[in-house]
Design a protein around this motif. Structure first.
Motif, PDB file in Angstrom:
ATOM      1  N   ASN B 277      42.591  50.049  36.840  1.00  0.00           N
ATOM      2  CA  ASN B 277      42.076  49.728  38.177  1.00  0.00           C
ATOM      3  C   ASN B 277      41.742  50.978  38.994  1.00  0.00           C
ATOM      4  O   ASN B 277      41.197  50.888  40.093  1.00  0.00           O
ATOM      5  N   ASP B 327      39.350  42.441  30.368  1.00  0.00           N
ATOM      6  CA  ASP B 327      39.560  42.417  31.813  1.00  0.00           C
ATOM      7  C   ASP B 327      39.321  41.017  32.374  1.00  0.00           C
ATOM      8  O   ASP B 327      38.224  40.474  32.264  1.00  0.00           O
ATOM      9  N   THR B 329      40.629  40.445  35.616  1.00  0.00           N
ATOM     10  CA  THR B 329      41.062  40.591  37.010  1.00  0.00           C
ATOM     11  C   THR B 329      40.026  40.073  37.998  1.00  0.00           C
ATOM     12  O   THR B 329      40.366  39.697  39.114  1.00  0.00           O
ATOM     13  N   HIS B 330      38.746  40.047  37.559  1.00  0.00           N
ATOM     14  CA  HIS B 330      37.666  39.654  38.469  1.00  0.00           C
ATOM     15  C   HIS B 330      37.486  38.138  38.544  1.00  0.00           C
ATOM     16  O   HIS B 330      36.701  37.648  39.333  1.00  0.00           O
ATOM     17  N   HIS B 356      46.096  40.987  37.699  1.00  0.00           N
ATOM     18  CA  HIS B 356      45.841  42.180  38.518  1.00  0.00           C
ATOM     19  C   HIS B 356      45.574  43.432  37.692  1.00  0.00           C
ATOM     20  O   HIS B 356      45.209  44.457  38.244  1.00  0.00           O
ATOM     21  N   MET B 357      45.795  43.360  36.380  1.00  0.00           N
ATOM     22  CA  MET B 357      45.677  44.560  35.540  1.00  0.00           C
ATOM     23  C   MET B 357      44.951  44.174  34.249  1.00  0.00           C
ATOM     24  O   MET B 357      45.316  43.190  33.611  1.00  0.00           O
TER      25      MET B 357
END
Lengths: 259, 621
Positions: B277, B327, B329-330, B356-357
């Motif tokens: 991040n 990923d 997180t989005h 979140h990670m």
């Protein structure tokens, strides 16, 4: 979380025992710190290079494990005083809990030690035999589907069936001792599991009879430690309550109807 | 000589295949001695998450059938599978589900109380039955319970924490028992039996960290191989694209993360040590999206695997290592909630919350399609095997059988999801009867009538081997050799293979074999010595590894999981064949030969899943 860079080494204090009747002793190992280690990966490093913190060559620490995914139940041990699986015991979390202190590994105390951290849990499997821990099907021939089941009933049985015979509930139980005959929470959970199945219930009375023997469900002291340490959130106290009520009903039946 | 007692059978391994066989053979009235390195309830079958395939009532009304399940399995396997056994497996699948249901498996249910179903790869129909996120565990427990019932009846005797060391063969070359070692007391002894079933699973540990359990070394199969059993298709190893690399093993991460919008990327700067991040968008390389704009992160499984592998080979892996980011997180909260189950697994073992990670993933060796070579008796019309034929799933050694993952049958060039549990249970139930029939009808020289000296000789052989390891006073470390074998096998002989790399791999494996001859054990005691057990398995793995590399080198084509950058096409004219490996103990040499795969029911056709991507991937090389 300990920030990377601060922690240079990890210290393991391990309670060792060469045989069942041998005197236990402690050995200390120091490993270089890396992110994302678990206890098993540290034991693997020690196996490859079994040298104590003092630089003395020793034997690899013996422990029991298999899947390393917290689903087979094998690698249970007492880590910093708490019984748990060593595969899902993350070093970073343990360091956070102790402020970077030693990680202490001990074998479970409620089962005979085979060697070091490996204990003999035969008693748990024998108890499954005692309670007729199976659904008595007629055979493997093609006899069509099993009984229909509501999603709610499936959810109850699935929750009970996740018990992986790891022994955490027994280690935490004040009533279950190395040398007594208490059957323990995991087996009581399994008795309910089979009694809750339509065909399994054929043997419900036999299971309740075992639960009414000395060492049965009445020996539970209601400490409720079992459900707190169960890694699979098996509804153990619910099982103890339900089986307890069923045995009471069966006792009345014995008293008034003689069967 | 003692008078003959009742005929007995031995089963090695207590996973789904071994337990299904134990139940079936005991049901036929024959005593079973069941050997396992772990309590059978802790066997590797517990790890299977997804489900078990079978034609079912709902799918049937939508046009699905057992025949389509059969066809999908062949197509997925790139037509390297023998067809009659696959035919039987598909047609027996619905009955197997019913049986498991009667045994009490808590299959997920619909509101009406019917067994619920889910979609799985390789099919357009909902044909996969499941029990929460732990289907393998639930099926194993049901068979464990039925086995315990036979144990209570006295027909099954368990030998848990016993390790199989060697098959005992008589003068005619028939299998008459085994030598095994108690992993606690270290006692080595022989056990007599009129038939022996190997149900010992896969060999993932040869590749170091895999999704397999720690006992899945392939050691038992390799010992049979050295004793004269043949291997079939040893080069076929399935690699799963998304696993969570751990310090100790790789744990599977479901592809649903990408299905729901997860993005795969690496830092553009090699060796970048920042947390994900902290790396800005323009310094991230979404290499799948860039190279395959149409399909992006949802390219087919084998391509995703290869691209991730290549990026790490080029040095772009996270911190220069063997990992890339997956990923999520989005993603919007609603989507994240749908993925809660798999996020939980990730968080439990890494401590990081994928909400979140970004997750760190890498392909991992997952399943062994090849294994011990077996035969069967086909029906005259090839639609299945002759039920109860004594040679069904027997190896080339009479009386020695191979069931489940250690059997090379059923999955051909690669395995479809949710077919593994099925093939293991099918082998045990269907071919268990064959074992009983073989013992009752074919065995002329009973194991009990053999002189004690035969068994003593084998026990001595194994005691001597163990003592040689204990006495070894070299410099090298078996754990280090095992780790180096895993690294070189993963580098050169998994996702991408080519002649030069395979030659180097073979050289390195042979070097390690030489180094093994100069090891020293750090534990030389004779009580619960895990180092001895591991060291012995390392030698067996090194021999098995050699057979895998030789097979991979000889198969000059790409088929299923076997991808050669120097031979990109499937070559039916030359390689619609089973690789058979034989070991000569006198010379230590492996000999390979190829045997035609008959295709009596379904003619091979091109495997076109995502063919355009195949071409693109080919252009890369």
């Amino acid at each position: 979380m300990i920030a990377p860079g601060e922690q240079k080494t990890i210290t393991f204090r391990i309670r060792r025992q060469d045989k069942q009747d041998a005197q236990p002793y402690w050995e200390v190992f120091e490993l270089p710190y890396r992110l994302n280690l678990n206890v098993i990966s540290c034991l693997q490093q020690i196996a490859e290079n079994p040298v104590t913190k003092e630089g003395r060559q020793t034997t690899p620490v013996v422990w029991d494990c298999n899947c390393l995914e917290e689903i087979c139940g094998a690698c249970t041990m007492v880590i910093n005083g708490t019984v748990q699986q060593s595969c899902s015991a993350l070093v970073d979390k343990l360091l956070e809990e102790t402020g970077g202190g030693d990680i202490v590994l001990e074998p479970m105390s409620k089962f005979p030690v085979v060697r070091d951290l490996w204990v003999d849990r035969t008693r748990m499997f024998e108890n499954l035999k005692r309670i007729n821990g199976w659904v008595p099907i007629d055979g493997t021939h093609d006899l069509g589907e099993g009984p229909k089941e509501s999603p709610e009933q499936q959810e109850l049985r699935y929750g009970l069936s996740r018990c992986m015979t790891c022994g955490c509930c027994l280690e935490a139980c004040p009533q279950f001792l190395l040398d007594n005959d208490f059957i323990g929470a995991s087996t009581i959970g399994q008795a309910l599991y089979f009694n809750e199945h339509k065909t399994g219930a054929v043997l419900a009375d036999e299971r309740l009879d075992v639960m009414m023997e000395p060492g049965g469900v009445n020996d539970c002291g209601n400490a409720q430690n079992c459900v707190k340490v169960c890694p699979k959130e098996v509804p153990l106290t619910l099982a103890i309550a339900k089986i307890g009520r069923q045995t009471t009903k069966r006792a009345f039946r014995y008293f008034f109807a003689g069967r | 000589m003692a008078p003959s007692s009742k005929p007995r059978t031995i089963i090695i391994g207590g996973g789904l295949a071994g337990l299904a066989a134990a139940v079936r053979i005991a049901e036929a009235g024959m005593p079973v001695d069941l050997f396992s390195m772990v309590p059978v309830k802790r066997s590797h079958s517990v790890c299977a998450q997804g489900g078990i395939n079978a034609a079912n009532k709902v799918a049937r009304q939508q046009g699905y059938s057992e025949y389509m399940h059969f066809d999908e399995t062949l197509y997925g396997g790139d037509f390297l599978n023998h067809q009659p056994p696959v035919y039987d497996m598909a047609y027996w699948a619905p009955r197997i589900i019913d049986l498991l249901d009667r045994m009490g498996v808590p299959f997920n249910r619909t509101p009406e109380g019917e067994r619920d179903l889910r979609m799985f790869g390789g099919s357009l129909y909902k044909r996969t039955h499941f029990s929460g996120a732990t289907t393998g565990q639930q099926l194993l427990y049901a068979l464990d319970e039925q086995t315990r019932r036979w144990e209570a009846e006295g027909l099954v005797t368990k030998y848990e924490f016993w390790e199989f060391l060697w098959p005992v063969l008589d003068e005619q070359g028939e299998c008459k028992g085994i030598v095994a070692q108690d992993m606690r007391t270290m006692e080595i002894r022989a056990f007599r039996a009129d038939a022996v079933v190997m149900a010992t699973g896969g060999n993932g540990l040869i590749f170091g960290k895999s999704t397999n359990s720690v006992i899945c070394t392939g050691g038992a199969a390799a010992r049979c191989y050295q004793a004269g059993a043949w291997l079939g298709n040893p080069e076929f190893i399935q690699v799963h694209p998304t696993a969570i690399p751990g310090e100790d093993k790789c744990r599977l991460m479901s592809e649903s993360a990408r299905g729901e919008g997860g993005r795969v990327w690496v830092p553009r700067k090699t060796g970048d040590t920042r947390r994900p991040n902290e790396i800005p968008e323009n310094e991230r390389w979404y290499f799948l999206e860039e190279k395959y704009p149409a399909y992006g992160n949802l390219v087919p499984r084998d391509i995703a695997t290869r691209e991730i592998f290549w990026k790490c080979q080029e040095g772009y892996g996270i911190g220069g290592g063997r990992m890339v980011y997956l990923d999520c997180t989005h993603l919007p909260d609603a989507t994240k909630n749908k993925l809660a189950g798999i996020f939980e697994i990730y968080e439990k073992f890494t401590g990081d919350d994928p909400r979140h990670m970004a997750m760190k993933i890498f392909p991992a060796v997952h399943y062994t399609m090849g294994g011990l070579y077996t035969v069967y008796t086909a029906r005259d019309d090839y639609k299945g095997m002759v039920e109860g034929a004594p040679n069904n799933m027997m190896t080339n050694i009479p009386g020695l059988y191979a069931f489940g993952e250690v059997n090379y049958q059923y999955h051909g060039g690669t395995r479809l999801g949710a077919n593994a549990l099925l093939s293991c249970i099918f082998d045990g139930l269907f071919c268990g009867l064959s074992v009983a029939n073989h013992v009752n009808d074919n065995v002329k020289n009973r194991a009990d009538d053999l002189p004690e000296a035969v068994f003593d000789g084998y026990v001595k052989q194994e005691q001597d081997k163990a003592q040689a390891l204990i006495d070894a006073d070299g410099e090298d470390n078996p754990y280090t050799i095992g780790r180096e074998m895993g690294n070189v096998m993963t580098d050169r002989c998994t996702v991408v293979r080519e002649a030069e790399g395979l030659a180097k791999c073979l050289e390195e494996v042979r070097n390690l074999q030489q180094r093994f001859k100069k090891i020293r054990l750090s534990d030389t005691g004779m009580w619960t010595n895990q180092t001895l057990s591991y060291a012995r398995a390392v030698w067996d793995m090194l021999l098995y590894a050699e057979a895998i590399v030789l097979g991979a080198d000889a198969r000059k084509e790409s088929r299923g999981s076997h991808y050669r950058t120097d031979y990109l096409e499937r070559d039916d004219a030359n390689f619609l064949k089973t690789t058979i490996a034989r070991f000569d103990p006198a010379t230590g040499e492996h000999a390979l030969e190829f045997e035609d795969v008959p295709t009596p029911l379904v003619p091979p056709r091109a495997r076109t899943y995502g063919q355009t991507e195949q071409a693109a991937a080919g252009a890369k090389a």
